[in-house]
Design a protein around this motif. Structure first.
Motif, PDB file in Angstrom:
ATOM      1  N   SER A 240      -7.143  -0.901 -39.041  1.00  0.00           N
ATOM      2  CA  SER A 240      -7.044  -0.322 -40.372  1.00  0.00           C
ATOM      3  C   SER A 240      -8.389  -0.383 -41.073  1.00  0.00           C
ATOM      4  O   SER A 240      -9.246  -1.205 -40.732  1.00  0.00           O
ATOM      5  CB  SER A 240      -6.000  -1.083 -41.195  1.00  0.00           C
ATOM      6  N   ARG A 241      -8.555   0.452 -42.034  1.00  0.00           N
ATOM      7  CA  ARG A 241      -9.814   0.471 -42.776  1.00  0.00           C
ATOM      8  C   ARG A 241     -10.083  -0.867 -43.462  1.00  0.00           C
ATOM      9  O   ARG A 241     -11.215  -1.370 -43.395  1.00  0.00           O
ATOM     10  CB  ARG A 241      -9.781   1.618 -43.799  1.00  0.00           C
ATOM     11  N   PRO A 242      -9.090  -1.493 -44.114  1.00  0.00           N
ATOM     12  CA  PRO A 242      -9.374  -2.797 -44.745  1.00  0.00           C
ATOM     13  C   PRO A 242      -9.816  -3.859 -43.743  1.00  0.00           C
ATOM     14  O   PRO A 242     -10.705  -4.667 -44.044  1.00  0.00           O
ATOM     15  CB  PRO A 242      -8.034  -3.171 -45.407  1.00  0.00           C
ATOM     16  N   SER A 243      -9.202  -3.865 -42.549  1.00  0.00           N
ATOM     17  CA  SER A 243      -9.591  -4.879 -41.560  1.00  0.00           C
ATOM     18  C   SER A 243     -11.017  -4.666 -41.072  1.00  0.00           C
ATOM     19  O   SER A 243     -11.753  -5.628 -40.831  1.00  0.00           O
ATOM     20  CB  SER A 243      -8.615  -4.862 -40.379  1.00  0.00           C
ATOM     21  N   ILE A 244     -11.424  -3.402 -40.920  1.00  0.00           N
ATOM     22  CA  ILE A 244     -12.811  -3.119 -40.525  1.00  0.00           C
ATOM     23  C   ILE A 244     -13.763  -3.565 -41.617  1.00  0.00           C
ATOM     24  O   ILE A 244     -14.812  -4.172 -41.365  1.00  0.00           O
ATOM     25  CB  ILE A 244     -12.986  -1.618 -40.219  1.00  0.00           C
ATOM     26  N   ALA A 245     -13.391  -3.297 -42.893  1.00  0.00           N
ATOM     27  CA  ALA A 245     -14.232  -3.717 -44.014  1.00  0.00           C
ATOM     28  C   ALA A 245     -14.368  -5.234 -44.041  1.00  0.00           C
ATOM     29  O   ALA A 245     -15.453  -5.774 -44.282  1.00  0.00           O
ATOM     30  CB  ALA A 245     -13.662  -3.198 -45.317  1.00  0.00           C
ATOM     31  N   ARG A 246     -13.258  -5.955 -43.786  1.00  0.00           N
ATOM     32  CA  ARG A 246     -13.327  -7.425 -43.769  1.00  0.00           C
ATOM     33  C   ARG A 246     -14.227  -7.920 -42.647  1.00  0.00           C
ATOM     34  O   ARG A 246     -14.988  -8.880 -42.809  1.00  0.00           O
ATOM     35  CB  ARG A 246     -11.915  -8.003 -43.629  1.00  0.00           C
ATOM     36  N   SER A 247     -14.157  -7.252 -41.475  1.00  0.00           N
ATOM     37  CA  SER A 247     -15.012  -7.650 -40.352  1.00  0.00           C
ATOM     38  C   SER A 247     -16.485  -7.443 -40.685  1.00  0.00           C
ATOM     39  O   SER A 247     -17.336  -8.275 -40.351  1.00  0.00           O
ATOM     40  CB  SER A 247     -14.643  -6.851 -39.103  1.00  0.00           C
ATOM     41  N   ALA A 250     -17.532 -10.148 -43.080  1.00  0.00           N
ATOM     42  CA  ALA A 250     -17.679 -11.428 -42.384  1.00  0.00           C
ATOM     43  C   ALA A 250     -18.988 -11.498 -41.602  1.00  0.00           C
ATOM     44  O   ALA A 250     -19.560 -12.583 -41.413  1.00  0.00           O
ATOM     45  CB  ALA A 250     -16.493 -11.642 -41.452  1.00  0.00           C
ATOM     46  N   ALA A 251     -19.454 -10.323 -41.177  1.00  0.00           N
ATOM     47  CA  ALA A 251     -20.731 -10.268 -40.441  1.00  0.00           C
ATOM     48  C   ALA A 251     -21.928 -10.196 -41.369  1.00  0.00           C
ATOM     49  O   ALA A 251     -23.065 -10.110 -40.902  1.00  0.00           O
ATOM     50  CB  ALA A 251     -20.730  -9.070 -39.502  1.00  0.00           C
ATOM     51  N   GLY A 252     -21.665 -10.212 -42.686  1.00  0.00           N
ATOM     52  CA  GLY A 252     -22.757 -10.168 -43.649  1.00  0.00           C
ATOM     53  C   GLY A 252     -23.279  -8.783 -43.915  1.00  0.00           C
ATOM     54  O   GLY A 252     -24.405  -8.622 -44.413  1.00  0.00           O
ATOM     55  N   ARG A 257     -25.028  -9.731 -51.501  1.00  0.00           N
ATOM     56  CA  ARG A 257     -26.468  -9.961 -51.404  1.00  0.00           C
ATOM     57  C   ARG A 257     -27.230  -8.677 -51.127  1.00  0.00           C
ATOM     58  O   ARG A 257     -28.402  -8.552 -51.408  1.00  0.00           O
ATOM     59  CB  ARG A 257     -26.755 -10.988 -50.308  1.00  0.00           C
ATOM     60  N   ARG A 258     -26.563  -7.720 -50.572  1.00  0.00           N
ATOM     61  CA  ARG A 258     -27.193  -6.438 -50.264  1.00  0.00           C
ATOM     62  C   ARG A 258     -26.925  -5.415 -51.365  1.00  0.00           C
ATOM     63  O   ARG A 258     -27.343  -4.271 -51.261  1.00  0.00           O
ATOM     64  CB  ARG A 258     -26.696  -5.888 -48.920  1.00  0.00           C
ATOM     65  N   GLY A 259     -26.190  -5.825 -52.372  1.00  0.00           N
ATOM     66  CA  GLY A 259     -25.954  -4.931 -53.499  1.00  0.00           C
ATOM     67  C   GLY A 259     -24.992  -3.820 -53.176  1.00  0.00           C
ATOM     68  O   GLY A 259     -25.018  -2.760 -53.788  1.00  0.00           O
ATOM     69  N   GLY A 260     -24.099  -4.021 -52.258  1.00  0.00           N
ATOM     70  CA  GLY A 260     -23.168  -2.952 -51.909  1.00  0.00           C
ATOM     71  C   GLY A 260     -21.830  -3.524 -51.500  1.00  0.00           C
ATOM     72  O   GLY A 260     -21.565  -4.717 -51.622  1.00  0.00           O
ATOM     73  N   HIS A 261     -20.960  -2.712 -51.034  1.00  0.00           N
ATOM     74  CA  HIS A 261     -19.635  -3.133 -50.598  1.00  0.00           C
ATOM     75  C   HIS A 261     -19.430  -2.695 -49.151  1.00  0.00           C
ATOM     76  O   HIS A 261     -19.865  -1.623 -48.736  1.00  0.00           O
ATOM     77  CB  HIS A 261     -18.553  -2.527 -51.490  1.00  0.00           C
TER      78      HIS A 261
END
Length: 325
Positions: A240-247, A250-252, A257-261
């Motif tokens: 799912s899109r949310p799980s990819i976003a969480r991954s 988690a990988a930074g 810190r990068r000013g984005g989402h």
């Protein structure tokens, strides 16, 4: 290994590069190879980053282990002069013919004559021996015309031998065909993992088999590295899109810190994955088609840094590791 290695392929597949790499691979460990160009494009000079080749055999590279690679760009006019001198001892008369334009006239009105001269010169190099009776070259590698013309190019001497029933022309054509249709020769076809080159390779193999010309190997050039395997692709398709976003978070990637989402990276990532999956499927299908053609299959990588002299040696090493020499 056959002593005459003919390399053909659809335009754009990198057949000249493959022929050059093959010549280097065969020259390894003290062997001597001659790399022959027949199309007048000076492609060999470009690949080896040297000046334009004259109509003479010139050493252009040293292979690992002390082997040597020579190159020859065959000029049909000068090859015809050699032929006339060899069989008719014309001497100065041959030079006069050249000045009068008779040689260019002869190759123009008889287009097949040009191919006879080109193949004849290459086969002469295959048969040539030194004073001790040893072959002057261990291998001759020909950067040949494209796949669509290769069968007629190699088979032209058969037609000439049938037209000229007797005499030196008949004998010369027969001698050339004895080399081209024997185990001394192998015709390799260069392809890409794309539909048009693969189809042209299949057609070329069928034509060569019909003409009873000896086939060698299929060399797939510019193969892209595998970035994702089957499990990775399945994960991206199922996740799912949310799980990819969480991954990603988690990988930074895409964090505060990068000013984005991380969410902003999901769509570009999925688009690239879809493109890769499509190309991966196409390449898998085309590789399967090539395997069904019944010839040994070799693959050369797409070089990330582009093709230069160092890359040429890298491809030669790859060919040796795959047992092609």
């Amino acid at each position: 290994m056959s002593r005459l290695q003919v390399v053909s392929g659809k335009g754009g597949t990198g057949k000249t590069t493959v022929a050059a790499a093959l010549a280097l691979a065969l020259a390894t460990e003290g062997k001597r190879t001659l790399l022959v160009e027949v199309e007048g494009r000076q492609g060999i000079a470009q690949v080896f980053e040297t000046e334009a080749l004259p109509y003479e055999e010139r050493k252009i590279a040293v292979a690992p282990g002390g082997g040597e690679v020579y190159a020859l760009a065959i000029d049909p006019e000068l090859a015809l002069l050699d032929y006339l001198q060899m069989f008719y001892k014309l001497g100065g008369a041959g030079r006069a013919l050249k000045k009068l334009g008779a040689i260019d006239f002869a190759t123009t009105i008889a287009p097949g004559l040009r191919d006879v001269l080109l193949t004849g010169k290459a086969c002469e190099a295959v048969r040539r021996k030194d004073k001790s009776g040893r072959f002057l070259y261990d291998y001759v590698v020909m950067d040949a015309p494209p796949t669509g013309r290769i069968t007629r190019f190699l088979n032209v001497n058969d037609e000439v031998a049938g037209l000229a029933k007797i005499g030196p022309i008949h004998n010369q054509a027969q001698a050339v065909m004895r080399v081209l249709k024997s185990r001394e020769t192998a015709v390799h076809l260069v392809s890409l993992l794309e539909e048009m080159p693969v189809q042209e390779t299949a057609d070329g193999i069928a034509d060569l088999r019909s003409a009873r010309l000896p086939l060698g190997r299929i060399i797939v050039n510019m193969v892209r590295p595998a970035v994702l395997d089957g499990d990775d692709l399945e994960f991206l398709q199922a996740a799912s899109r949310p799980s990819i976003a969480r991954s990603l978070s988690a990988a930074g990637l895409g964090g505060a810190r990068r000013g984005g989402h991380a969410e902003r990276l999901v769509d570009p990532l999925l688009e690239q994955a879809a493109e890769y999956a499509e190309r991966h499927t196409l390449e898998h299908e085309q590789r399967a088609v090539l395997r069904e053609l019944g010839l040994p299959l070799h693959e050369l990588p797409l070089l990330a840094e582009g093709m230069d002299l160092a890359g040429l040696y890298e491809l030669a090493t790859e060919l040796r590791q795959q047992g092609i020499s």
